[in-house]
Design an enzyme around this catalytic site. Structure first.
Site, PDB file in Angstrom:
ATOM      1  N   ARG A  39      42.571  34.479  41.956  1.00  0.00           N
ATOM      2  CA  ARG A  39      43.669  34.515  41.150  1.00  0.00           C
ATOM      3  C   ARG A  39      44.090  32.893  40.997  1.00  0.00           C
ATOM      4  O   ARG A  39      44.351  32.305  39.917  1.00  0.00           O
ATOM      5  CB  ARG A  39      45.134  35.053  41.813  1.00  0.00           C
ATOM      6  CG  ARG A  39      45.117  36.412  41.658  1.00  0.00           C
ATOM      7  CD  ARG A  39      46.514  37.089  42.248  1.00  0.00           C
ATOM      8  NE  ARG A  39      46.271  36.869  43.489  1.00  0.00           N
ATOM      9  CZ  ARG A  39      47.562  36.491  44.253  1.00  0.00           C
ATOM     10  NH1 ARG A  39      48.733  36.564  43.549  1.00  0.00           N
ATOM     11  NH2 ARG A  39      47.719  36.172  45.512  1.00  0.00           N
ATOM     12  N   ASN A  57      47.490  40.654  41.300  1.00  0.00           N
ATOM     13  CA  ASN A  57      46.817  41.771  42.043  1.00  0.00           C
ATOM     14  C   ASN A  57      47.534  42.954  41.971  1.00  0.00           C
ATOM     15  O   ASN A  57      48.746  43.182  41.826  1.00  0.00           O
ATOM     16  CB  ASN A  57      46.988  41.456  43.555  1.00  0.00           C
ATOM     17  CG  ASN A  57      46.189  40.519  44.185  1.00  0.00           C
ATOM     18  OD1 ASN A  57      45.050  39.815  43.416  1.00  0.00           O
ATOM     19  ND2 ASN A  57      46.402  39.650  45.264  1.00  0.00           N
TER      20      ASN A  57
END
Length: 110
Positions: A39, A57
């Site tokens: 990320r 997520n």
């Protein structure tokens, strides 16, 4: 005398709905993409391209990437997500394109 101005990523980003070719890319990235800095890495690539959005997520182990900006820059991000340069291991990327909706500020990790 030369005056230099250092630009921050935030100087380039903001609501992109005013751009004539602005689009929204939603990409679901599967593989070993959680717990490996994916990320953060995605955020860095998106900011380099002047995109706004998020990387989140999901409970099933995937990461959902939401990005808005020019079609070309979103395509570059998508190509980067599919490359071998990402942290972890990307097995699959499913993409969805739609018109930009706006309301996004910066690029965040959720």
């Amino acid at each position: 005398m030369i005056t230099l101005r250092i630009r921050k990523a935030s100087d380039r980003i903001g609501d992109v709905t005013g751009e004539k070719d602005a689009v929204r890319l939603t990409a679901w990235v599967g593989g070993r993409v959680q717990g490996v800095g994916f990320r953060w890495w995605t955020r860095c690539r998106a900011l380099e391209l002047g995109l706004v959005g998020s990387a989140r997520n999901l409970d099933d182990g995937r990461v959902r990437v939401l990005a808005e900006g020019s079609r070309d820059n979103c395509q570059q991000l998508l190509d980067t997500l599919r490359s071998t340069s990402s942290p972890g291991r990307v097995d699959q990327v499913v993409e969805h394109w739609s018109p930009a909706q706006g309301g996004l500020d910066g690029f965040v990790e959720e």
